[in-house]
Design an enzyme around this catalytic site. Structure first.
Site, mmCIF file in Angstrom:
data_model
loop_
_atom_site.group_PDB
_atom_site.id
_atom_site.type_symbol
_atom_site.label_atom_id
_atom_site.label_comp_id
_atom_site.label_asym_id
_atom_site.label_seq_id
_atom_site.Cartn_x
_atom_site.Cartn_y
_atom_site.Cartn_z
ATOM 1 N N GLN A 44 0.904 3.245 -10.147
ATOM 2 C CA GLN A 44 0.062 3.478 -9.967
ATOM 3 C C GLN A 44 -0.789 4.813 -10.372
ATOM 4 O O GLN A 44 0.218 6.039 -10.565
ATOM 5 C CB GLN A 44 0.278 3.762 -8.089
ATOM 6 N N GLU B 224 10.762 -8.411 -11.147
ATOM 7 C CA GLU B 224 9.884 -8.038 -12.243
ATOM 8 C C GLU B 224 9.394 -8.995 -13.273
ATOM 9 O O GLU B 224 10.654 -9.265 -14.281
ATOM 10 C CB GLU B 224 9.806 -6.664 -12.451
ATOM 11 N N ASN C 291 9.001 1.036 -7.611
ATOM 12 C CA ASN C 291 8.182 2.160 -6.367
ATOM 13 C C ASN C 291 8.052 2.455 -5.028
ATOM 14 O O ASN C 291 8.778 2.568 -4.537
ATOM 15 C CB ASN C 291 6.773 1.716 -6.871
ATOM 16 N N PHE D 200 7.732 -8.074 -8.222
ATOM 17 C CA PHE D 200 6.331 -7.460 -9.161
ATOM 18 C C PHE D 200 6.675 -6.248 -8.326
ATOM 19 O O PHE D 200 6.163 -4.929 -8.471
ATOM 20 C CB PHE D 200 5.030 -7.483 -8.828
ATOM 21 N N CYS E 131 -4.232 -5.292 -5.221
ATOM 22 C CA CYS E 131 -5.258 -5.104 -5.463
ATOM 23 C C CYS E 131 -6.170 -6.021 -5.914
ATOM 24 O O CYS E 131 -7.409 -5.309 -6.413
ATOM 25 C CB CYS E 131 -4.748 -4.460 -6.861
ATOM 26 N N ASP F 241 9.684 -14.057 -14.461
ATOM 27 C CA ASP F 241 8.247 -14.875 -14.818
ATOM 28 C C ASP F 241 7.672 -15.202 -12.959
ATOM 29 O O ASP F 241 8.125 -16.411 -13.006
ATOM 30 C CB ASP F 241 7.402 -15.792 -15.868
ATOM 31 N N ASP G 254 3.788 -7.088 -4.260
ATOM 32 C CA ASP G 254 2.592 -6.427 -4.838
ATOM 33 C C ASP G 254 2.391 -6.704 -6.158
ATOM 34 O O ASP G 254 2.730 -6.194 -7.076
ATOM 35 C CB ASP G 254 4.302 -5.171 -4.837
ATOM 36 N N CYS H 158 -15.045 13.591 -17.246
ATOM 37 C CA CYS H 158 -15.069 12.683 -16.459
ATOM 38 C C CYS H 158 -14.100 13.164 -14.748
ATOM 39 O O CYS H 158 -13.388 13.526 -15.295
ATOM 40 C CB CYS H 158 -13.940 11.794 -16.743
#
Length: 432
Positions: free
Chosen positions: A264, A314, A298, A293, A389, A342, A363, A156
């Site tokens: 990520q 988070e 990060n 989030f 995303c 949540d 994010d 791969c």
């Protein structure tokens, strides 16, 4: 099913060519706009059909030879046959179309796309494992287009080379084990200094199997872990300690993580993404920033190097605990706070949600941040950076921020986090 000659007129959001037969849309795997092809229908439904190329009659000048011999069988990549620059352009078109169609908005300007190395970038992933008794062979790879089947991969090129070039060896390794039918998957996780493979073993392993796995790890300098149960059951086999971390040198931050934690996938793109987010957010000592989030921190921790105060929220409690550990690891515990919540349900009564923040970073997962935008941002928030995303949920949320909260979509652009796939990662800047 019968074959048909068609003209490919467009590219779908998942990287398939689009044709029409008697007015009905047909999605053609492996075809590109501008091509004429003889296709074979493989699936019919009321509103569209699915097909594969039997023969290319004319070729697009944008077509390139796929690097991977498994292209067309493995579902991991769908765009290797399209020139890299055109892959980026196609993703930008998807984002623009979603803004227009779903959000009814358009950015005042477009960012230049963020790109990095197109091969060997994937440091996180999950390989399926299946022992095929009829072939007396263990398959290790991603799923085929038909998800019931595991692709028989020897290599791969998108995985980091330490793993991607050893898939055949991994298959042979598992095939040599007494428990070869009881290994369900292999989780890949790589920090800057360590590559780790976590074997999901459905039954306890014999001493000889453990010895074989250990020998493989030692021979290839890859840490080996076992997961006999849930996520908390992961334990190192070799070596005794498996420290995983990645650095964000521009912010002097080092983030530790565990093998099953979300990080990520693309290390180079992650650094570029953080740099762009910081540039857009422009955190200052007088700023109070909310990072929703936040995962392992990060974005939170690089922001904390520059902002007066940062709050990260988070949903996964284990990640919140590790984000606090990472804040302490980097000497940033004094101006950071982390909360587990949540974010898919109403949190407006939570203490962190009742504070005012001058800037906000979002994010979210693919589902977006719709629930959050019912009660945030508050009037004090002047600037929002949204990392996405999924272009559809970003477009929907952009419409909400513009129409309901009085922001303008100042700028947006794509980030090629997953080269050679149809996955669209993007970033957007909103200002009052």
């Amino acid at each position: 099913m019968q074959t048909t000659e068609v003209d490919i007129t467009d590219l779908s959001h998942d990287g398939r060519g689009v044709a029409r037969v008697d007015g009905k849309a047909v999605f053609v795997a492996g075809a590109l706009p501008g091509e004429r092809a003889r296709i074979r229908t493989v699936k019919r439904s009321r509103s569209f059909d699915e097909a594969k190329v039997e023969e290319l009659l004319t070729r697009s000048p944008l077509r390139v030879e796929p690097r991977c011999v498994h292209f067309g069988t493995c579902s991991g990549c769908s765009l290797q046959h399209l020139a890299p620059a055109e892959q980026i352009a196609a993703k930008q078109r998807v984002l623009a179309e979603n803004f227009e169609r779903i959000g009814k908005v358009a950015p005042s300007r477009w960012f230049d796309p963020l790109t990095d190395e197109p091969w060997g970038y994937r440091r996180k992933g999950r390989l399926s494992v299946k022992w095929v008794a009829k072939k007396d062979k263990v398959l290790v790879g991603f799923r085929e287009d038909n998800p019931r089947f595991v692709a028989d991969l020897s290599v791969c090129h998108t995985l980091l080379p330490q793993v991607g070039e050893r898939l055949a060896l991994l298959g042979a390794l598992v095939g040599s084990l007494e428990a070869k039918a009881q290994i369900a998957q292999i989780e890949i996780a790589a920090g800057d200094d360590t590559v780790a493979l976590t074997f999901r073993n459905l039954q306890p392993l014999s001493e000889s199997d453990r010895a074989a796995l250990t020998a493989f790890g030692q021979a290839h300098a890859i840490a080996i872990l076992l997961q006999p149960g849930g996520p908390d059951s992961v334990t190192p086999l070799w070596p005794e300690q498996v420290p995983l971390s990645f650095r964000i040198p521009e912010s002097d931050v080092d983030i530790a993580f565990r093998p099953l934690d979300f990080i990520q996938v693309n290390a180079g793109m992650n650094r570029r993404m953080i740099a762009r987010a910081l540039d857009l957010l422009d955190p200052q000592p007088e700023d109070s920033v909310l990072d929703l989030f936040c995962g392992l921190g990060n974005f939170t921790l690089p922001i904390a190097r520059r902002a007066g105060r940062v709050v990260g929220v988070e949903g996964e409690a284990a990640l919140v605990a590790r984000s606090r550990e990472n804040a302490a690891r980097n000497g940033l515990e004094k101006n950071t706070e982390f909360f587990a919540a949540d974010l898919a349900v109403d949190q407006r009564a939570a203490p962190w949600a009742m504070h005012g923040y001058s800037k906000l970073l979002l994010d979210p997962p693919r589902s977006g941040a719709a629930a959050v935008l019912d009660y945030l941002p508050r009037k004090e928030t002047r600037r929002i950076v949204y990392v996405s995303c999924h272009p559809g949920s970003l477009a929907r949320d952009a419409g909400t921020l513009v129409e309901r909260h009085g922001f303008r979509l100042e700028a947006a652009g794509v980030m090629d986090m997953f080269p050679h796939t149809a996955h669209v990662e993007s970033i957007a800047l909103f200002e009052r």
